[in-house]
Design a protein around this motif. Structure first.
Motif, PDB file in Angstrom:
ATOM      1  N   ARG A  11      -3.889  12.893   0.382  1.00  0.00           N
ATOM      2  CA  ARG A  11      -5.264  13.010   0.847  1.00  0.00           C
ATOM      3  C   ARG A  11      -6.149  12.725  -0.642  1.00  0.00           C
ATOM      4  O   ARG A  11      -7.160  11.905  -0.590  1.00  0.00           O
ATOM      5  CB  ARG A  11      -5.695  14.433   1.177  1.00  0.00           C
TER       6      ARG A  11
ATOM      7  N   ALA B 262      -5.670  -1.480  -4.859  1.00  0.00           N
ATOM      8  CA  ALA B 262      -5.231  -0.043  -4.250  1.00  0.00           C
ATOM      9  C   ALA B 262      -4.409   0.408  -5.418  1.00  0.00           C
ATOM     10  O   ALA B 262      -3.076   0.147  -5.283  1.00  0.00           O
ATOM     11  CB  ALA B 262      -4.490  -0.172  -3.138  1.00  0.00           C
TER      12      ALA B 262
ATOM     13  N   ASN C 182      -6.081   9.023  -1.138  1.00  0.00           N
ATOM     14  CA  ASN C 182      -6.985   8.153  -0.025  1.00  0.00           C
ATOM     15  C   ASN C 182      -8.297   8.372  -0.723  1.00  0.00           C
ATOM     16  O   ASN C 182      -9.270   7.177  -0.768  1.00  0.00           O
ATOM     17  CB  ASN C 182      -6.805   8.596   1.110  1.00  0.00           C
ATOM     18  N   VAL C 183      -8.971   9.463  -1.230  1.00  0.00           N
ATOM     19  CA  VAL C 183     -10.159   9.675  -1.630  1.00  0.00           C
ATOM     20  C   VAL C 183     -10.441   8.950  -2.851  1.00  0.00           C
ATOM     21  O   VAL C 183     -11.455   8.203  -2.983  1.00  0.00           O
ATOM     22  CB  VAL C 183     -10.529  11.236  -1.818  1.00  0.00           C
TER      23      VAL C 183
ATOM     24  N   GLN D 101     -10.913   5.109  -2.241  1.00  0.00           N
ATOM     25  CA  GLN D 101     -11.673   4.527  -1.212  1.00  0.00           C
ATOM     26  C   GLN D 101     -12.713   3.605  -1.856  1.00  0.00           C
ATOM     27  O   GLN D 101     -13.225   4.005  -3.100  1.00  0.00           O
ATOM     28  CB  GLN D 101     -12.616   5.890  -0.646  1.00  0.00           C
ATOM     29  N   GLY D 102     -13.048   2.461  -1.372  1.00  0.00           N
ATOM     30  CA  GLY D 102     -13.955   1.503  -1.918  1.00  0.00           C
ATOM     31  C   GLY D 102     -13.028   0.620  -3.033  1.00  0.00           C
ATOM     32  O   GLY D 102     -13.878  -0.160  -3.553  1.00  0.00           O
ATOM     33  N   SER D 103     -11.906   1.059  -3.311  1.00  0.00           N
ATOM     34  CA  SER D 103     -11.329   0.310  -4.385  1.00  0.00           C
ATOM     35  C   SER D 103     -10.841  -1.240  -3.699  1.00  0.00           C
ATOM     36  O   SER D 103     -10.155  -1.284  -2.705  1.00  0.00           O
ATOM     37  CB  SER D 103     -10.027   0.868  -4.820  1.00  0.00           C
TER      38      SER D 103
ATOM     39  N   HIS E 208       0.680  -1.176  -0.079  1.00  0.00           N
ATOM     40  CA  HIS E 208      -0.103   0.032   0.113  1.00  0.00           C
ATOM     41  C   HIS E 208       0.953   1.345  -0.148  1.00  0.00           C
ATOM     42  O   HIS E 208       0.845   2.184   0.680  1.00  0.00           O
ATOM     43  CB  HIS E 208      -0.967  -0.054   1.067  1.00  0.00           C
TER      44      HIS E 208
END
Length: 175
Positions: free
Chosen positions: A105, A117, A108-109, A112-114, A58
């Motif tokens: 940031r 990554a 991260n947005v 999200q939901g992936s 990650h």
């Protein structure tokens, strides 16, 4: 702020599993990336930037590709960015992609939901980056690349010293 796609062409890597047997030796590896990352200061700023997206760690990071690695095949965990160097200093962009809270940031947005990554080339092009004057970009970028290179040199020297001491100690065990 400017959109990254306005100052860089970005393409995703390829499925290197389909390479011929002869071309398998010419894959760009994580070891190549590590080499290029710490020695970024020595790379030509006209070389493309490679952006690694490690799903296992990650961890996402960028560096300028070294001359000796430019002809290698890039896998899907990497993206290639060709920067308009008249508007954006490549070392500065690497600094932003690696260290900026603004970029973190946005990543991260977007992630999200992936399930996987990984940012697509399209998503990378949409990233908003601060664009100070070129002189300030150069100052920040050179300072960043120099700090990474100094870290590399210091850890390399320390590692060699440790190996030397350990080999001396192992020599005394047999006495």
């Amino acid at each position: 702020m400017i959109t990254l796609g306005d100052v860089a062409d970005i393409v995703s890597g390829y499925n290197v599993a389909r390479l011929s047997e002869a071309d398998q030796d010419r894959k760009y590896s994580n070891a190549d990336f590590e080499h290029d990352f710490y020695q970024m200061k020595l790379a030509s700023p006209s070389n493309p930037i490679i952006y690694r997206q490690s799903m296992a760690e990650h961890n996402m990071s960028a560096t300028i590709i070294a001359d000796e690695n430019q002809d290698k095949f890039i896998s899907q965990v990497f993206s290639i960015m060709k920067v308009n160097t008249e508007k954006l200093n490549p070392w500065y962009l690497c600094y932003l992609l690696n260290e900026s809270d603004i970029i973190a940031r946005q990543c991260n947005v977007l992630l999200q939901g992936s399930v996987i990554a990984r940012l697509s080339a399209h998503q990378l092009k949409q990233m908003q980056i601060p664009l100070p004057p070129v002189e300030e970009q150069e100052r920040i970028g050179k300072l960043y690349a120099t700090a990474l290179y100094q870290y590399y040199l210091e850890t390399t020297v320390s590692s060699k010293k440790l190996q030397g001491i350990l080999s001396l100690l192992h020599g005394t065990e047999s006495k």
